[in-house]
Design an enzyme around this catalytic site. Structure first.
Site, short mmCIF file in Angstrom:
data_model
loop_
_atom_site.label_atom_id
_atom_site.label_comp_id
_atom_site.label_asym_id
_atom_site.label_seq_id
_atom_site.Cartn_x
_atom_site.Cartn_y
_atom_site.Cartn_z
N ASN A 1 0.84 -1.19 0.00
CA ASN A 1 0.00 0.00 0.00
C ASN A 1 0.88 1.25 0.00
OD1 ASN A 1 -2.66 1.51 0.55
ND2 ASN A 1 -1.32 2.25 2.17
N GLU A 2 0.91 1.95 -1.12
CA GLU A 2 1.47 3.30 -1.28
C GLU A 2 2.99 3.39 -1.16
OE1 GLU A 2 -2.46 5.97 -0.13
OE2 GLU A 2 -0.77 5.98 1.28
N ASN A 3 3.70 2.29 -1.11
CA ASN A 3 5.14 2.37 -0.89
C ASN A 3 5.91 2.76 -2.14
OD1 ASN A 3 4.53 1.61 1.69
ND2 ASN A 3 5.26 -0.49 1.48
N GLY B 1 5.15 6.31 -2.47
CA GLY B 1 5.91 7.05 -1.47
C GLY B 1 7.35 7.28 -1.89
N SER C 1 -0.51 -0.74 -4.73
CA SER C 1 -1.66 0.15 -4.84
C SER C 1 -1.27 1.48 -4.22
CB SER C 1 -2.87 -0.46 -4.12
OG SER C 1 -4.01 0.38 -4.21
#
Length: 819
Positions: A424-426, A429, A471
């Protein structure tokens, strides 16, 4: 046969900090459980969900703890005796009869220890000592070096539920304990050490693939594995002497297909595997589960819009109506099978057919996925990496591989499970959140997991289910990860930076996160906060808002839409109403572009504690207005009015298996009911799995007095509204209505008849009774129309209790009250 003895009673808990005053030397403990729950049950801490008590519990996660139990056993030289822990949270040393038998470093794994040599006749003493996750995290930071983390604590340096350390909707309650069942298993000759089962389709037949690995003891004599599916189809496979693994397939002729709930039924077929000693013909071990048969693929092919992200079930390309799922309690052992089932039924009732199990939480218990199988609820499963950079060095890498093997094998038989997602979002990021200059050259940050280790493990263990690296992710490291035209997207400038009208700036291929905040139900707030007076900024209410500048964003998000509230009651209703409108606005926009966008997964469905958050269902299981907005926006047959080509179009969206053909009619009218223009088209045909646009006539979309007019379009029993201005400019009248209450079995019918135009009428049932549930909300009535609210409740009520402005709310009373 394996003998299993549960060791879930007789436990005590001790604090290893002898300087901690006021704690007994031994506290009765519950297993499965955790330290917080044991302290709470023994009235040694206040409830951390209430008031600001969370902060008084910080010491618990910074302390070492020991669990102890005594159990009787009978050693047997001919049998293997193993202690099995389904889950230990997290860094622990396990000892039996004073001798260490193992150490654990992962909340998400099952552990098995051979204690045949140590077990003695009579009483045996088992201890599990848990080290502070903070202390271990500090050691790991020295070992790996710093890695960026969007949230506090060392959750990215160990394999523990990351949101334990606090999130923008969750408290900091760092747990420890024997959080899943523990047992003693006794067996001889052989057992099923690993059983991988998948169910697919081969033409019109069901195909069951089985891979079994044995643990052996003794002479490794031949065994038979007998498989039976569907009450009649069987296959026997011989596992030769000295052999430990076997793979085979089993065909079930013409099974009924398993479907997501909005498309069909969910037939499940029992599968039984029996391991038999070939010579003695006695049962050594058995494995049972239920299987559903469906085909599955994730279409990510290139097209004229970029590249797709489309789930195809039984050869049907779906539009996914989904929501993100977080741990349903900060203390997961409290979540029972009944609670899982109830939450999933609430999601189903809101027309949600996919839950994304988010990567900052846990792999849920078997009962969650079993309930999803039965309910026809698709599951997108994240691997447990969220909003942080993760080291890829040892010992973390081996722990990651072990937990993935454990959980892929455990969950892969479930028909409901349709995707493994890397993180999730890594990747986002690293690419866009400023991590690049922080991570030193050559340092790992997790990409090797997402693009190498995880896909390899999924191909090895579960090749029939798709894997996707992240994602959001565009499908390529050469394309920005959160691109509109590729892969799956998160939309978070809306809410954080801009108003919800900006949702229309995006037409993603698939939106796997977007959301808007609002407080919990009124009854939930009153149960958890007792500030006097109760205000948005009072200590308890403010503490239950974890998002940075969250309350300011709530008010800012009203700007241009609704007036700024003056009272706590108005703040509560206005922000809940705005949340519901924001998400409905976004979902209807995405669904209207069904030819490009193939999914909307709202952040979030549920809550883990009483909090102002993005959830539709609060932690007490009470529906917020957003729940009703989702039910409407995710209706398999949706009618919505959207801007198209400089004008407006009515868009019919059909996710049913039959075409939708009906007369479509509409009118532009004044709020007092005066019709100014109208149209009727004798047949609009919207085929199955289609969005069909109907341009509205010029005299319908062109207002004379925008603040006093509305467009109403009807197609059978579906109705859509369009306003030319926002509510702060709309000439909404003071509500005039009549109320009638009639008792029915299990509750009441509340009939509201509008004497003038009423917008987004809501009956706040929990203001009548904390346990009350109402069937509908956000109802707009034209002058003279009526609506009946069905309210389930035990408490006696009458028309005088349905107080307008408190129990019965509408946009009218918010707007009129601000003038």
């Amino acid at each position: 046969m394996i003998e299993k003895t549960a060791l879930n009673s007789g436990w005590t808990l001790s604090c290893n900090d002898t300087a901690r005053p006021g704690l007994p030397a031994a506290i009765p403990a519950t297993v499965p459980g955790c330290v917080h729950l044991d302290l709470l049950a023994n009235r040694l801490i206040p409830d951390p969900y209430i008031e600001v008590n969370e902060i008084t519990s910080d010491w618990i996660g910074k302390t070492d703890w020991t669990y102890r139990c005594s159990f009787e056993a009978m050693p047997d030289d001919g049998r293997v005796q193993e202690l099995v822990f389904d889950g230990l949270d997290t860094v622990a040393v396990i000892s039996l009869n004073g001798e260490e038998i193992g150490r654990t470093f992962n909340m998400h794994r099952t552990y098995r220890f051979d204690v045949s040599r140590l077990l003695k006749a009579g009483q045996n003493e088992l201890t599990v000592t848990f080290r502070s996750a903070y202390a271990y995290g500090a050691e790991m930071e020295k070992h790996y070096g710093y890695r960026p983390n969007n949230y506090p604590g060392p959750g990215n340096l160990m394999r523990k539920m990351a949101c334990n350390f606090g999130w923008d909707w969750g408290p900091t309650l760092v747990t420890a304990g024997v959080w899943k069942p523990v047992r003693l298993e006794s067996w001889d000759r052989a057992r099923l050490a690993e059983t991988r089962v998948s169910a697919t389709l081969a033409g019109g037949d069901g195909l069951v693939k089985v891979h079994a690995r044995l643990a052996r003891h003794g002479d490794k004599a031949p065994c038979k594995l007998i498989a039976e599916i569907g009450g009649g189809v069987t296959k026997t496979v011989v596992i030769g002497a000295g052999e430990d693994e076997v793979s085979f397939e089993l065909a079930l002729p013409s099974p009924q297909l398993w479907w997501p709930h909005h498309l069909g039924a969910q037939p499940l077929y029992p599968l039984t595997l029996r391991l038999i000693g070939e010579a003695s013909d006695d049962l050594l071990d058995a494995h049972e589960r239920e299987l559903g048969f469906r085909s599955l693929r994730l279409d990510t092919s290139a097209d004229e819009h970029g590249s797709a992200f489309t789930f195809v079930i039984n050869d049907v390309p779906l539009f996914i109506c989904g929501a993100n799922w977080i741990p349903d309690d900060c203390f997961p052992p409290r979540v029972t099978a009944e609670r899982y089932a109830a939450r999933i039924e609430e999601a189903k009732a809101a027309n949600i057919h996919m839950l994304r199990v988010w990567g900052g939480g846990i792999f849920e218990a078997d009962e969650f996925y079993e309930a999803c199988d039965r309910a026809g609820m698709l599951v997108w499963q994240d691997f447990l990496f969220a909003c942080a950079a993760y080291p890829e060095e040892e010992p973390l890498r081996s722990e990651v591989e072990a937990e993935v093997r454990d959980n892929v094998v455990r969950l892969m038989p479930h028909a409901s499970l349709v995707l493994w997602n890397g993180n999730n979002e890594n990747i986002w990021g690293f690419d866009e959140w400023g991590w690049r200059p922080i991570i030193k050259a050559g340092e790992s940050w997790g990409l090797g997991y997402y693009l190498d280790l995880l896909p390899k493990l999924c191909i090895e263990l579960d090749p029939d289910r798709p894997y996707y690296p992240g994602s959001p992710y565009s499908g390529s490291m050469e394309i920005e990860p959160n691109a509109d035209a590729h892969g799956c997207k998160h939309i978070w400038d809306v809410w954080n930076d801009v108003g919800y009208e900006v949702y229309r700036n995006y037409i993603p291929r698939f939106c796997s996160e977007f959301g808007w905040q609002a407080p919990a139900a009124w009854a939930t707030i009153e149960e958890s906060v007792h500030d006097a007076p109760l205000t948005p900024q009072s200590n308890g209410v403010f503490h239950h808002q974890k998002a940075t500048d969250g309350n300011d964003k709530l008010i800012r998000g009203l700007s241009g839409h609704l007036p700024e509230p003056r009272t706590m009651d108005d703040w509560h209703f206005a922000t809940q109403l705005n949340q519901a409108r924001a998400i409905r606005f976004g979902v209807e926009h995405m669904r209207s572009h069904r030819d490009i966008c193939k999914g909307a997964v709202v952040w979030q469905f549920n809550d883990c504690w009483p909090v102002t958050s993005w959830a539709a269902l609060d932690s007490a299981g009470r529906r917020k207005p957003l729940w009703y907005a989702l039910k409407a926006a995710y209706d398999p047959r949706l009618l919505t009015i959207q801007p198209r080509g400089g004008g407006l179009a009515a868009v019919a969206v059909n996710e049913r298996t039959l075409f939708w053909r009906a007369k479509i009619s509409g009118k532009r009218m004044k709020l007092d009911g005066t019709v100014l223009a109208e149209f009727e088209f004798w047949r609009l045909l919207c085929d199955r799995f289609e969005a069909k646009e109907f341009p509205l006539p010029e005299d319908i979309v062109t207002p004379d007095l925008p603040k006093d007019e509305v467009i109403v379009v009807q197609m059978l029993d579906r109705r859509a509204f369009h306003y030319f201005v926002e509510d702060i400019e709309l000439a909404l009248p003071a509500p005039r209505l009549t109320i009638g209450v009639v008792g029915i079995d299990g509750g009441y019918q509340v009939k509201v008849t509008a004497q003038n135009f009423l917008k987004d009428l809501c009956l706040m049932a929990d203001r009548l009774d904390p346990d009350a549930v109402v069937d509908s909300m956000l109802v707009t009535l034209l002058p003279g129309e009526s609506h009946v609210f069905a309210v389930k409740m035990a408490k006696t009520t009458g028309a005088d209790d349905i107080v307008v402005g408190t129990v019965l709310r509408s946009a009218n009373d918010l707007v009129v009250g601000s003038r």
